[in-house]
Design an enzyme around this catalytic site. Structure first.
Site, PDB file in Angstrom:
ATOM      1  N   TYR A 150       0.609  -0.398  -0.039  1.00 50.29           N
ATOM      2  CA  TYR A 150      -0.126  -0.625  -0.189  1.00 50.29           C
ATOM      3  C   TYR A 150       1.270   1.174   0.020  1.00 50.29           C
ATOM      4  CZ  TYR A 150      -4.084   2.610   1.730  1.00 50.29           C
ATOM      5  OH  TYR A 150      -4.708   4.277   2.068  1.00 50.29           O
ATOM      6  N   ASP A 151       1.893   1.309   1.086  1.00 51.06           N
ATOM      7  CA  ASP A 151       2.375   2.882   0.988  1.00 51.06           C
ATOM      8  C   ASP A 151       3.569   2.855   0.050  1.00 51.06           C
ATOM      9  OD1 ASP A 151       1.964   1.853   3.168  1.00 51.06           O
ATOM     10  OD2 ASP A 151       3.269   2.348   4.191  1.00 51.06           O
ATOM     11  N   SER A 194     -14.289   1.617  12.848  1.00 50.88           N
ATOM     12  CA  SER A 194     -15.269   0.950  12.903  1.00 50.88           C
ATOM     13  C   SER A 194     -15.215  -0.606  13.776  1.00 50.88           C
ATOM     14  CB  SER A 194     -15.530   0.388  10.792  1.00 50.88           C
ATOM     15  OG  SER A 194     -14.439   0.620  10.621  1.00 50.88           O
ATOM     16  N   PHE A 196     -14.224  -0.415  16.526  1.00 49.96           N
ATOM     17  CA  PHE A 196     -14.355  -0.101  18.502  1.00 49.96           C
ATOM     18  C   PHE A 196     -15.939   0.231  18.138  1.00 49.96           C
ATOM     19  CE2 PHE A 196     -10.586   1.929  19.858  1.00 49.96           C
ATOM     20  CZ  PHE A 196      -9.464   0.268  19.679  1.00 49.96           C
ATOM     21  N   GLY A 210      -0.669  -2.949  20.619  1.00 49.06           N
ATOM     22  CA  GLY A 210      -0.256  -2.812  21.234  1.00 49.06           C
ATOM     23  C   GLY A 210      -0.820  -1.602  22.452  1.00 49.06           C
ATOM     24  N   GLY A 212      -1.653   0.839  23.184  1.00 48.44           N
ATOM     25  CA  GLY A 212      -2.843   2.192  22.563  1.00 48.44           C
ATOM     26  C   GLY A 212      -2.360   3.848  22.439  1.00 48.44           C
ATOM     27  N   ASP A 278       3.014  -0.989  12.269  1.00 46.77           N
ATOM     28  CA  ASP A 278       1.971   0.463  13.096  1.00 46.77           C
ATOM     29  C   ASP A 278       2.532   1.091  12.553  1.00 46.77           C
ATOM     30  OD1 ASP A 278      -0.902  -0.679  13.229  1.00 46.77           O
ATOM     31  OD2 ASP A 278      -0.433   1.165  14.678  1.00 46.77           O
ATOM     32  N   PRO A 279       2.035   2.840  12.292  1.00 44.16           N
ATOM     33  CA  PRO A 279       2.828   3.977  12.705  1.00 44.16           C
ATOM     34  C   PRO A 279       3.025   4.320  14.136  1.00 44.16           C
ATOM     35  CG  PRO A 279       1.739   3.868  10.312  1.00 44.16           C
ATOM     36  CD  PRO A 279       1.843   2.650  10.630  1.00 44.16           C
TER      37      PRO A 279
HETATM   38  P1  NAD Z   1     -12.852   1.488   0.030  1.00 46.66           P
HETATM   39  O1  NAD Z   1     -11.744   0.400   0.066  1.00 46.66           O
HETATM   40  O2  NAD Z   1     -14.387   1.772   0.700  1.00 46.66           O
HETATM   41  O3  NAD Z   1     -13.111   1.942  -1.362  1.00 46.66           O
HETATM   42  C1  NAD Z   1     -12.489   1.211  -1.917  1.00 46.66           C
HETATM   43  C2  NAD Z   1     -12.670   1.819  -3.532  1.00 46.66           C
HETATM   44  O4  NAD Z   1     -12.117   1.243  -4.053  1.00 46.66           O
HETATM   45  C3  NAD Z   1     -13.996   0.065  -2.955  1.00 46.66           C
HETATM   46  O5  NAD Z   1     -15.173   1.117  -3.253  1.00 46.66           O
HETATM   47  C4  NAD Z   1     -13.448  -0.610  -3.736  1.00 46.66           C
HETATM   48  O6  NAD Z   1     -14.120  -1.816  -4.754  1.00 46.66           O
HETATM   49  C5  NAD Z   1     -12.635   0.165  -5.435  1.00 46.66           C
HETATM   50  N1  NAD Z   1     -11.463  -0.652  -5.904  1.00 46.66           N
HETATM   51  C6  NAD Z   1     -10.568  -1.628  -5.592  1.00 46.66           C
HETATM   52  N2  NAD Z   1      -9.804  -1.942  -6.036  1.00 46.66           N
HETATM   53  C7  NAD Z   1      -9.637  -1.528  -7.243  1.00 46.66           C
HETATM   54  C8  NAD Z   1      -9.804  -2.416  -8.666  1.00 46.66           C
HETATM   55  N3  NAD Z   1      -9.016  -3.256  -9.233  1.00 46.66           N
HETATM   56  N4  NAD Z   1     -10.361  -1.171  -9.732  1.00 46.66           N
HETATM   57  C9  NAD Z   1     -11.930  -0.333  -9.286  1.00 46.66           C
HETATM   58  N5  NAD Z   1     -11.763   0.057  -8.309  1.00 46.66           N
HETATM   59  C10 NAD Z   1     -11.568  -0.630  -6.843  1.00 46.66           C
HETATM   60  O7  NAD Z   1     -11.535   2.901   1.429  1.00 46.66           O
HETATM   61  P2  NAD Z   1     -12.342   4.594   1.147  1.00 46.66           P
HETATM   62  O8  NAD Z   1     -11.329   4.879   3.012  1.00 46.66           O
HETATM   63  O9  NAD Z   1     -13.356   5.058   0.757  1.00 46.66           O
HETATM   64  O10 NAD Z   1     -10.677   4.807   0.786  1.00 46.66           O
HETATM   65  C11 NAD Z   1     -10.421   5.399  -0.444  1.00 46.66           C
HETATM   66  C12 NAD Z   1      -9.125   5.531  -0.758  1.00 46.66           C
HETATM   67  O11 NAD Z   1      -8.905   6.933  -0.173  1.00 46.66           O
HETATM   68  C13 NAD Z   1      -8.785   5.243  -2.004  1.00 46.66           C
HETATM   69  O12 NAD Z   1      -7.617   5.496  -2.243  1.00 46.66           O
HETATM   70  C14 NAD Z   1      -7.432   5.493  -0.252  1.00 46.66           C
HETATM   71  O13 NAD Z   1      -6.057   4.871  -0.215  1.00 46.66           O
HETATM   72  C15 NAD Z   1      -7.933   6.389  -0.185  1.00 46.66           C
HETATM   73  N6  NAD Z   1      -7.752   7.055   1.354  1.00 46.66           N
HETATM   74  C16 NAD Z   1      -8.153   6.896   2.879  1.00 46.66           C
HETATM   75  C17 NAD Z   1      -8.187   6.957   3.925  1.00 46.66           C
HETATM   76  C18 NAD Z   1      -9.349   6.874   4.447  1.00 46.66           C
HETATM   77  O14 NAD Z   1      -9.063   7.168   5.866  1.00 46.66           O
HETATM   78  N7  NAD Z   1     -10.484   6.378   4.563  1.00 46.66           N
HETATM   79  C19 NAD Z   1      -6.963   7.395   4.231  1.00 46.66           C
HETATM   80  C20 NAD Z   1      -5.884   7.866   2.974  1.00 46.66           C
HETATM   81  C21 NAD Z   1      -6.490   7.369   2.206  1.00 46.66           C
HETATM   82  N1  UDP Z   2      -5.889  -0.510  16.386  1.00 47.50           N
HETATM   83  C1  UDP Z   2      -6.267  -0.593  17.372  1.00 47.50           C
HETATM   84  N2  UDP Z   2      -7.546  -1.398  17.605  1.00 47.50           N
HETATM   85  C2  UDP Z   2      -8.162  -2.567  16.719  1.00 47.50           C
HETATM   86  C3  UDP Z   2      -8.062  -1.658  15.130  1.00 47.50           C
HETATM   87  C4  UDP Z   2      -6.571  -1.076  15.287  1.00 47.50           C
HETATM   88  O1  UDP Z   2      -5.728  -0.349  18.428  1.00 47.50           O
HETATM   89  O2  UDP Z   2      -9.112  -3.189  16.462  1.00 47.50           O
HETATM   90  C5  UDP Z   2      -4.715   0.340  15.680  1.00 47.50           C
HETATM   91  C6  UDP Z   2      -3.576   0.030  14.651  1.00 47.50           C
HETATM   92  O3  UDP Z   2      -2.799  -0.631  15.586  1.00 47.50           O
HETATM   93  C7  UDP Z   2      -3.195   1.502  14.537  1.00 47.50           C
HETATM   94  C8  UDP Z   2      -4.699   2.456  14.171  1.00 47.50           C
HETATM   95  O4  UDP Z   2      -5.176   1.642  15.860  1.00 47.50           O
HETATM   96  O5  UDP Z   2      -2.530   2.122  15.572  1.00 47.50           O
HETATM   97  C9  UDP Z   2      -5.070   2.563  13.605  1.00 47.50           C
HETATM   98  O6  UDP Z   2      -5.605   0.995  12.870  1.00 47.50           O
HETATM   99  P1  UDP Z   2      -6.253   1.363  11.332  1.00 47.50           P
HETATM  100  O7  UDP Z   2      -6.451  -0.061  10.872  1.00 47.50           O
HETATM  101  O8  UDP Z   2      -7.073   2.725  11.553  1.00 47.50           O
HETATM  102  O9  UDP Z   2      -5.478   2.566  10.076  1.00 47.50           O
HETATM  103  P2  UDP Z   2      -3.951   2.960  10.062  1.00 47.50           P
HETATM  104  O10 UDP Z   2      -3.071   1.791  11.118  1.00 47.50           O
HETATM  105  O11 UDP Z   2      -4.115   2.553   8.649  1.00 47.50           O
HETATM  106  O12 UDP Z   2      -3.545   4.359  10.624  1.00 47.50           O
END
Ligand code: NAD
Ligand code: UDP
Length: 320
Positions: A150-151, A194, A196, A210, A212, A278-279
């Site tokens: 992902y990153d 979601s 929690f 971890g 927390g 995990d950041p």
């Molecule tokens: P989400 O998983 O709900 O939405 C992603 C959508 O992309 C889904 O509808 C999924 O079916 C679709 N998808 C995945 N692979 C696909 C493919 N190959 N072709 C077509 N569609 C595809 O996640 P979200 O939280 O709504 O995130 C949306 C975007 O925002 C993502 O790119 C994510 O990386 C970015 N983002 C979200 C957050 C957040 O906190 N929600 C944070 C950082 C970045």
């Molecule tokens: N986390 C947690 N319990 C859970 C789900 C996530 O303690 O049931 C922690 C996770 O380890 C991270 C933080 O909550 O430190 C945020 O996690 P999330 O997956 O929401 O996003 P991201 O790590 O990508 O920021």
């Protein structure tokens, strides 16, 4: 290029996902013609069912790792699983979605001269050594760990966006999104808000990974979508990357306590191992967004949680 009646034609990839569905809703409310493209990997038809009667809304099942030949004026590229358990389910596909997906939307933007928005992420900073994170920080990312698909996928997508911009003059808008929550998050996506909320509503233990004391900054979806729209409307001098998120930082333990307080019930905190890479801390510096967009989040955590809890409560009772 606009079509004959000058309604803007906007493509939203990942439009059936959590953020994508809110974005489609907002774009339709502003009178645009919206094409939602999704392969439903993590998105759900239920997220966009209420939009299907709108004559300006169209949905296409399509995997964005394959090219798309359509005519558009603007593209929001959101297609990519965003939750760690989802993007780690098929890590090779995650990198493909980010990289091939970016190449495909950029190719489309180049041909149609559309503006193209990239949903990048705070994960490009990895486990940051600089706090809060500013856009000029290059990050601390493990290239071979379980989060790397992902990153590094998102980092490579940013590279592609800036190379298409320099090489082909594609008009780009790159947003680095920090943790965002709200209604229509996937009930099983394992993200902290979601998880929690659902655990508290079910009266189950709240799983803290971890100790927390790791931190995150939580933005409510409506605030974020407002920033997307403003960023897309900026002039050509604004390309990003631009941090978008809520700068108010909480530890994960604090979040758990707020959720228990708001939901009520007898959930207890249980501590589980911290996943690798995990950041430790994450907080956006949003100075650039404030200046360029005149934007800052307005919805405080408790206010956003009221709507999120109501959504999951309804979902758990009635399904859908
Ligand atoms: P989400 O998983 O709900 O939405 C992603 C959508 O992309 C889904 O509808 C999924 O079916 C679709 N998808 C995945 N692979 C696909 C493919 N190959 N072709 C077509 N569609 C595809 O996640 P979200 O939280 O709504 O995130 C949306 C975007 O925002 C993502 O790119 C994510 O990386 C970015 N983002 C979200 C957050 C957040 O906190 N929600 C944070 C950082 C970045
Ligand atoms: N986390 C947690 N319990 C859970 C789900 C996530 O303690 O049931 C922690 C996770 O380890 C991270 C933080 O909550 O430190 C945020 O996690 P999330 O997956 O929401 O996003 P991201 O790590 O990508 O920021």
């Amino acid at each position: 290029m606009r079509h004959y009646d000058s309604i803007k034609r906007v493509l939203v990839t990942g439009g059936a996902g959590f953020l994508g569905s809110h974005l489609c809703e907002r774009l339709l409310a502003e009178g645009n013609d919206v094409l939602c493209v999704d392969n439903y990997f993590t998105g759900r038809r239920a997220n966009i069912a209420h939009l299907l009667d709108n004559p300006n809304f169209e949905v296409m099942r399509h995997d964005i790792t394959f090219p798309l030949y359509i005519e558009v004026d603007e593209i929001y590229n959101l297609a990519c699983p965003a939750a760690p358990i989802h993007y780690q389910y098929d890590p090779v596909q995650t990198t493909k979605v980010s990289v091939h997906g970016a190449i495909n939307v950029l190719g489309l933007a180049k041909r149609t001269k559309a503006k193209v928005f990239q949903a990048s992420t705070s994960e490009v900073y990895g486990d940051p050594n600089v706090h809060p994170q500013k856009e000029d920080y290059w990050g601390n990312v493990n290239p071979i760990g379980i989060r790397s698909c992902y990153d590094e996928g998102k980092r490579c997508a940013e590279t592609l966006f800036f190379d298409y911009h320099r090489q082909n003059k594609v008009r780009i808008k790159v947003a680095r999104i920090f943790n965002t929550y709200g209604p229509r998050m996937h009930v099983n996506d394992g993200r902290v808000v979601s998880n929690f909320v659902v655990q508290a509503l079910r009266g189950e233990d709240i799983t803290i990974y971890g100790d927390g004391f790791q931190s995150r900054s939580f933005c409510y979806c409506d605030d974020l979508i407002e920033a997307f729209i403003r960023l897309m409307a900026t002039g050509e001098d604004v390309t990003g990357p631009m941090n978008l998120g809520n700068p108010v930082e909480f530890t994960i333990k604090e979040l758990a306590e707020v959720v228990i307080d708001m939901v009520g019930g007898g959930s207890k905190l249980v501590f589980k191992p911290l996943p690798s890479d995990d950041p430790r801390q994450r907080q956006p510096d949003i100075g650039y967004a404030k200046k360029a967009l005149g934007w800052e989040p307005k919805i405080a955590l408790r206010e956003g949680l009221i709507k999120t809890i109501a959504y999951f409560n309804d979902y758990l009772k009635n399904g859908n």
